[in-house]
Write an enzyme that holds these catalytic residues in place. Structure first.
Site, PDB file in Angstrom:
ATOM      1  N   GLY A  43      81.020  37.849  25.032  1.00 56.74           N
ATOM      2  CA  GLY A  43      79.586  38.156  25.126  1.00 56.74           C
ATOM      3  C   GLY A  43      78.900  37.225  26.100  1.00 56.74           C
TER       4      GLY A  43
ATOM      5  N   LYS B 223      82.627  43.789  32.937  1.00 54.21           N
ATOM      6  CA  LYS B 223      81.342  43.269  33.468  1.00 54.21           C
ATOM      7  C   LYS B 223      81.589  42.288  34.615  1.00 54.21           C
ATOM      8  CE  LYS B 223      81.477  38.940  31.802  1.00 54.21           C
ATOM      9  NZ  LYS B 223      81.221  37.689  32.485  1.00 54.21           N
TER      10      LYS B 223
ATOM     11  N   THR C 106      75.681  38.300  33.797  1.00 58.67           N
ATOM     12  CA  THR C 106      76.594  37.927  34.881  1.00 58.67           C
ATOM     13  C   THR C 106      76.201  38.541  36.218  1.00 58.67           C
ATOM     14  OG1 THR C 106      78.235  38.041  33.110  1.00 58.67           O
ATOM     15  CG2 THR C 106      79.057  37.547  35.268  1.00 58.67           C
TER      16      THR C 106
HETATM   17  N1  NDP Z   1      82.858  29.281  31.774  1.00 63.65           N
HETATM   18  C1  NDP Z   1      82.080  30.100  31.069  1.00 63.65           C
HETATM   19  O1  NDP Z   1      80.838  29.982  31.090  1.00 63.65           O
HETATM   20  C2  NDP Z   1      82.702  31.164  30.216  1.00 63.65           C
HETATM   21  C3  NDP Z   1      84.041  31.504  30.327  1.00 63.65           C
HETATM   22  N2  NDP Z   1      84.551  32.499  29.549  1.00 63.65           N
HETATM   23  C4  NDP Z   1      85.947  32.887  29.669  1.00 63.65           C
HETATM   24  O2  NDP Z   1      86.777  31.830  29.228  1.00 63.65           O
HETATM   25  C5  NDP Z   1      88.039  31.900  29.891  1.00 63.65           C
HETATM   26  C6  NDP Z   1      88.356  30.520  30.421  1.00 63.65           C
HETATM   27  O3  NDP Z   1      87.374  30.234  31.399  1.00 63.65           O
HETATM   28  P1  NDP Z   1      86.867  28.776  31.739  1.00 63.65           P
HETATM   29  O4  NDP Z   1      87.036  27.852  30.593  1.00 63.65           O
HETATM   30  O5  NDP Z   1      85.536  28.908  32.311  1.00 63.65           O
HETATM   31  O6  NDP Z   1      87.931  28.392  32.890  1.00 63.65           O
HETATM   32  P2  NDP Z   1      88.128  27.008  33.626  1.00 63.65           P
HETATM   33  O7  NDP Z   1      88.600  27.346  34.982  1.00 63.65           O
HETATM   34  O8  NDP Z   1      86.953  26.136  33.472  1.00 63.65           O
HETATM   35  O9  NDP Z   1      89.328  26.328  32.800  1.00 63.65           O
HETATM   36  C7  NDP Z   1      90.563  26.956  32.583  1.00 63.65           C
HETATM   37  C8  NDP Z   1      91.341  26.118  31.593  1.00 63.65           C
HETATM   38  O10 NDP Z   1      92.546  26.797  31.262  1.00 63.65           O
HETATM   39  C9  NDP Z   1      93.620  25.857  31.350  1.00 63.65           C
HETATM   40  N3  NDP Z   1      94.879  26.540  31.609  1.00 63.65           N
HETATM   41  C10 NDP Z   1      95.226  27.238  32.710  1.00 63.65           C
HETATM   42  N4  NDP Z   1      96.479  27.711  32.574  1.00 63.65           N
HETATM   43  C11 NDP Z   1      96.920  27.305  31.367  1.00 63.65           C
HETATM   44  C12 NDP Z   1      98.139  27.463  30.663  1.00 63.65           C
HETATM   45  N5  NDP Z   1      99.158  28.172  31.141  1.00 63.65           N
HETATM   46  N6  NDP Z   1      98.252  26.891  29.447  1.00 63.65           N
HETATM   47  C13 NDP Z   1      97.232  26.209  28.932  1.00 63.65           C
HETATM   48  N7  NDP Z   1      96.044  26.007  29.548  1.00 63.65           N
HETATM   49  C14 NDP Z   1      95.902  26.557  30.754  1.00 63.65           C
HETATM   50  C15 NDP Z   1      93.212  24.951  32.506  1.00 63.65           C
HETATM   51  O11 NDP Z   1      93.956  23.770  32.465  1.00 63.65           O
HETATM   52  P3  NDP Z   1      94.203  22.910  33.808  1.00 63.65           P
HETATM   53  O12 NDP Z   1      92.881  22.252  34.104  1.00 63.65           O
HETATM   54  O13 NDP Z   1      95.266  21.973  33.401  1.00 63.65           O
HETATM   55  O14 NDP Z   1      94.598  23.883  34.886  1.00 63.65           O
HETATM   56  C16 NDP Z   1      91.726  24.755  32.165  1.00 63.65           C
HETATM   57  O15 NDP Z   1      91.562  23.795  31.182  1.00 63.65           O
HETATM   58  C17 NDP Z   1      87.886  32.953  30.996  1.00 63.65           C
HETATM   59  O16 NDP Z   1      88.501  34.137  30.598  1.00 63.65           O
HETATM   60  C18 NDP Z   1      86.382  33.156  31.104  1.00 63.65           C
HETATM   61  O17 NDP Z   1      86.027  34.470  31.489  1.00 63.65           O
HETATM   62  C19 NDP Z   1      83.788  33.145  28.647  1.00 63.65           C
HETATM   63  C20 NDP Z   1      82.466  32.847  28.508  1.00 63.65           C
HETATM   64  C21 NDP Z   1      81.828  31.842  29.279  1.00 63.65           C
HETATM   65  O1  13P Z   2      81.434  35.219  31.114  1.00 64.16           O
HETATM   66  C1  13P Z   2      80.557  34.467  31.460  1.00 64.16           C
HETATM   67  C2  13P Z   2      79.200  34.521  30.913  1.00 64.16           C
HETATM   68  O2  13P Z   2      79.133  35.334  29.788  1.00 64.16           O
HETATM   69  C3  13P Z   2      80.824  33.494  32.541  1.00 64.16           C
HETATM   70  O3  13P Z   2      80.842  34.194  33.717  1.00 64.16           O
HETATM   71  P1  13P Z   2      81.689  33.690  34.974  1.00 64.16           P
HETATM   72  O4  13P Z   2      83.140  33.665  34.559  1.00 64.16           O
HETATM   73  O5  13P Z   2      81.400  34.716  36.039  1.00 64.16           O
HETATM   74  O6  13P Z   2      81.178  32.342  35.338  1.00 64.16           O
END
Ligand code: NDP
Ligand code: 13P
Length: 318
Positions: A128, A183, A240
């Protein structure tokens, strides 16, 4: 104790939020990053400037737990590898996917990937409109928690919600997952038209026709239209496609401006557009915006050509 797997922006934001209600483990795969976070009490790499409360226990050793959920907060295309590496510890556990996308190689949604790797896992999806920094700062946020098992869904709603993070329950996992995945594709399209200077009206048209496209695919997959109209679909589309804080939107902006984009930044919509297009072509579902985003993000078309492609389609009823 709840464990958040993945110390990226979102995992860190979720752990900070959950720390309001008790201790939470934040697992990072990188030992030196975990050590640095333990020492500085910040995640400088992914969510800088926000302190980790005492209740957040950073670790590089995945806790073994019985009953409490694991929140899987890794990018969609990394989910399978992350699960494979911890298959034994995660067998039979409650696994809540927090990623938004479709796996490129298989066309599977997050909970489908989890069950492909760990067949006896009990799964749910948390998705969401929410930027990690907003959740971490305790700003008001509402998300969908979808779980096919209604009783487990109620338990998770009670465990993961806080006063600022309000969770709405659903049993429509397909709809929640497809809303969150699609989205991001539309956000890339919207960023591209704004980046190319094509105007706010063009963005409104793309959001509306993009939403129609999202519903078409989701309903063909058995999702409920009301789920798409909710937080995980319309809600996240609105956030987004209109905010420069979104990485998918930023990626679109750079495509529209003809600028390079840092490939280390997580942009879920690019691979997801390709995966969805493959599925749409197989099932004969009309998804012109997804087609355009795939062509743009793989460098096959420029924004002007993609717009020509969309605008020269046969006239149709709305
Ligand atoms: N950022 C946001 O505002 C939001 C994100 N999301 C969703 O959350 C998900 C993650 O996004 P986000 O946290 O922003 O991404 P980031 O790029 O900030 O971080 C990704 C994380 O995943 C880790 N990672 C990558 N590969 C592996 C693996 N094989 N095993 C374990 N850990 C791994 C990375 O570790 P390392 O640093 O060691 O590579 C890093 O800690 C996405 O699907 C995104 O759409 C949902 C809502 C909001
Ligand atoms: O999913 C998100 C907000 O709900 C974060 O969006 P982005 O991955 O495009 O930064």
């Amino acid at each position: 104790m709840i464990t958040v797997m993945g110390a990226g922006a979102f995992g860190t934001g979720l752990a900070i939020s959950l720390a309001q209600t008790g201790p939470v483990a934040l697992w990072a795969r990188n030992r030196s990053q975990a050590e640095e976070m333990r020492t500085t009490r910040q995640n400088a790499r992914r969510l800088s400037g926000i302190d980790l409360p005492d209740h957040v226990q950073v670790t590089a050793d995945l806790p073994r737990q019985s009953g409490a959920p694991y929140l899987l907060s890794v990018p969609m295309q990394k989910l399978r590898a992350g699960l494979e590496a911890h298959k034994e510890a995660l067998a039979g556990q409650v696994l809540v996917a927090c990623c938004k996308g479709i796996e490129l190689d298989s066309g599977l949604r997050p909970t489908e990937v989890i069950r492909a790797v760990i067949p006896d896992a009990r799964t749910a999806i948390l998705t969401g409109p929410s930027f990690a920094a907003d959740i971490a700062r305790g700003l008001p946020t509402a998300l969908t928690l979808a779980c096919a098992d209604a009783t487990l869904g109620e338990d998770l709603q009670a465990q993961l919600g806080t006063t600022a993070l309000r969770l709405y329950r659903s049993t429509d996992v397909t709809g929640a997952e497809l809303g969150g995945a699609l989205k991001n594709v539309m956000a890339i399209a919207c960023g591209a038209v704004i980046g190319a200077g094509l105007g706010e009206s063009a963005r409104a048209a793309l959001m509306t026709r993009g939403f129609a496209e999202m519903c078409r695919m989701a309903e063909a997959k058995g999702a409920r239209a009301s789920t798409l109209a909710g937080l995980s679909g319309f809600g996240d589309l609105a956030l987004t496609c209109t905010s420069e804080l979104s990485r998918n939107y930023q990626f679109g902006l750079s495509l529209g401006r003809g600028e390079a984009f840092d490939p280390t930044i997580t942009v879920e919509g690019a691979a997801t557009a390709q995966a969805v297009l493959t599925e749409a072509q197989k099932a004969n579902i009309d998804m012109p915006i997804t087609h355009a985003v795939t062509a743009l993000s793989t460098g096959k078309l420029q924004v002007a050509q993609a717009m020509d492609m969309l605008l020269s389609r046969p006239q149709k009823e709305e």
